[in-house]
Design a protein around this motif. Structure first.
Motif, PDB file in Angstrom:
ATOM      1  N   PRO A  95      98.816  33.546  18.569  1.00 21.39           N
ATOM      2  CA  PRO A  95     100.084  32.976  19.029  1.00 21.39           C
ATOM      3  C   PRO A  95      99.874  31.832  20.018  1.00 21.39           C
ATOM      4  N   PRO A  96     100.556  30.727  19.834  1.00 18.98           N
ATOM      5  CA  PRO A  96     100.503  29.654  20.826  1.00 18.98           C
ATOM      6  C   PRO A  96     101.350  30.066  22.031  1.00 18.98           C
ATOM      7  N   PRO A  97     101.096  29.480  23.204  1.00 12.94           N
ATOM      8  CA  PRO A  97     101.806  29.919  24.411  1.00 12.94           C
ATOM      9  C   PRO A  97     103.273  29.519  24.460  1.00 12.94           C
ATOM     10  N   TRP A  98     103.626  28.455  23.801  1.00 13.78           N
ATOM     11  CA  TRP A  98     105.012  27.975  23.852  1.00 13.78           C
ATOM     12  C   TRP A  98     105.626  27.966  22.462  1.00 13.78           C
ATOM     13  N   ARG A  99     106.914  28.241  22.411  1.00 16.02           N
ATOM     14  CA  ARG A  99     107.672  28.168  21.162  1.00 16.02           C
ATOM     15  C   ARG A  99     109.030  27.542  21.441  1.00 16.02           C
ATOM     16  N   LEU A 100     109.702  27.150  20.392  1.00 17.97           N
ATOM     17  CA  LEU A 100     111.091  26.711  20.501  1.00 17.97           C
ATOM     18  C   LEU A 100     111.968  27.891  20.112  1.00 17.97           C
ATOM     19  N   ALA A 101     112.836  28.286  21.040  1.00 18.85           N
ATOM     20  CA  ALA A 101     113.661  29.473  20.790  1.00 18.85           C
ATOM     21  C   ALA A 101     114.560  29.304  19.569  1.00 18.85           C
ATOM     22  N   CYS A 102     114.945  28.077  19.265  1.00 18.99           N
ATOM     23  CA  CYS A 102     115.834  27.872  18.118  1.00 18.99           C
ATOM     24  C   CYS A 102     115.085  27.880  16.788  1.00 18.99           C
ATOM     25  N   GLN A 103     113.763  27.919  16.851  1.00 20.71           N
ATOM     26  CA  GLN A 103     112.952  27.921  15.629  1.00 20.71           C
ATOM     27  C   GLN A 103     112.182  29.229  15.444  1.00 20.71           C
ATOM     28  N   PHE A 104     111.982  29.950  16.529  1.00 19.97           N
ATOM     29  CA  PHE A 104     111.196  31.180  16.502  1.00 19.97           C
ATOM     30  C   PHE A 104     112.056  32.326  15.969  1.00 19.97           C
ATOM     31  N   VAL A 105     111.634  32.914  14.876  1.00 26.43           N
ATOM     32  CA  VAL A 105     112.358  34.048  14.306  1.00 26.43           C
ATOM     33  C   VAL A 105     111.763  35.335  14.865  1.00 26.43           C
ATOM     34  N   VAL A 106     112.636  36.162  15.421  1.00 28.21           N
ATOM     35  CA  VAL A 106     112.196  37.419  16.028  1.00 28.21           C
ATOM     36  C   VAL A 106     111.719  38.363  14.933  1.00 28.21           C
ATOM     37  N   ARG A 107     110.514  38.886  15.127  1.00 25.74           N
ATOM     38  CA  ARG A 107     109.930  39.822  14.168  1.00 25.74           C
ATOM     39  C   ARG A 107     109.918  41.218  14.772  1.00 25.74           C
ATOM     40  N   ASN A 108     109.318  42.132  14.052  1.00 22.33           N
ATOM     41  CA  ASN A 108     109.254  43.517  14.508  1.00 22.33           C
ATOM     42  C   ASN A 108     108.068  43.705  15.448  1.00 22.33           C
ATOM     43  N   GLU A 109     108.115  43.005  16.564  1.00 19.93           N
ATOM     44  CA  GLU A 109     107.073  43.149  17.565  1.00 19.93           C
ATOM     45  C   GLU A 109     107.686  42.870  18.936  1.00 19.93           C
ATOM     46  N   ASP A 110     107.129  43.524  19.943  1.00 17.15           N
ATOM     47  CA  ASP A 110     107.660  43.380  21.292  1.00 17.15           C
ATOM     48  C   ASP A 110     107.134  42.090  21.908  1.00 17.15           C
ATOM     49  N   ILE A 111     108.033  41.346  22.515  1.00 17.70           N
ATOM     50  CA  ILE A 111     107.634  40.068  23.110  1.00 17.70           C
ATOM     51  C   ILE A 111     108.226  39.909  24.499  1.00 17.70           C
ATOM     52  N   LEU A 112     107.550  39.087  25.295  1.00 12.35           N
ATOM     53  CA  LEU A 112     108.036  38.703  26.617  1.00 12.35           C
ATOM     54  C   LEU A 112     108.345  37.217  26.565  1.00 12.35           C
ATOM     55  N   VAL A 113     109.571  36.876  26.886  1.00 12.73           N
ATOM     56  CA  VAL A 113     110.024  35.487  26.824  1.00 12.73           C
ATOM     57  C   VAL A 113     110.241  34.993  28.252  1.00 12.73           C
ATOM     58  N   THR A 114     109.508  33.951  28.618  1.00 16.99           N
ATOM     59  CA  THR A 114     109.602  33.400  29.970  1.00 16.99           C
ATOM     60  C   THR A 114     110.174  31.990  29.889  1.00 16.99           C
ATOM     61  N   PHE A 115     111.162  31.744  30.733  1.00 18.81           N
ATOM     62  CA  PHE A 115     111.745  30.392  30.746  1.00 18.81           C
ATOM     63  C   PHE A 115     112.164  30.018  32.144  1.00 18.81           C
TER      64      PHE A 115
END
Ligand code: FES
Length: 115
Positions: A95-115
């Motif tokens: 996984p890269p450290p940064w994503r675009l929230a409007c492009q990232f599709v949530v999958r069946n995995e736990d994630i921490l989103v920092t903004f």
């Protein structure tokens, strides 16, 4: 079911929400549904205002990563990811450290989103 935890100095405390497996909502849609004060403008992977750091919290291997072409372009232009990180994401599921929230599709995995 995936736990999506949002953390930001703009929130009084961290908030964990549940995203339903098989639901193909973007991270931005999940944030909006829960009134998370995440910045956004275009909602189309072009402005970069919805950039977030995404950390994988699950022990499992990360899901295959699919950065959209827009996401690669905007994040590279903003200096948030490198060509090597894009290659690692595509060839090694790192996984890269940064994503675009409007492009990232949530999958069946736990994630921490920092903004
Ligand atoms: Fe513009 Fe996501 S809202 S790139």
């Amino acid at each position: 079911m995936a736990n999506v935890t949002f953390t930001s100095p703009r929130m009084k405390k961290d908030l964990t929400v549940y995203a339903v497996a098989g639901d193909t909502k973007t991270l931005l849609a999940v944030a909006k549904a829960h009134a998370i004060p995440l910045d956004f403008e275009c909602e189309n992977g072009e402005c970069g205002s919805c950039s977030v750091q995404v950390g994988i919290l699950s022990d499992k291997a990360p899901y295959g990563l699919a950065l959209t072409e827009k996401e690669k372009t905007v994040l590279r232009f903003a200096g948030k990811i490198t060509a090597q990180q894009i290659e690692d994401a595509e060839t090694k599921d790192m996984p890269p450290p940064w994503r675009l929230a409007c492009q990232f599709v949530v999958r069946n995995e736990d994630i921490l989103v920092t903004f």
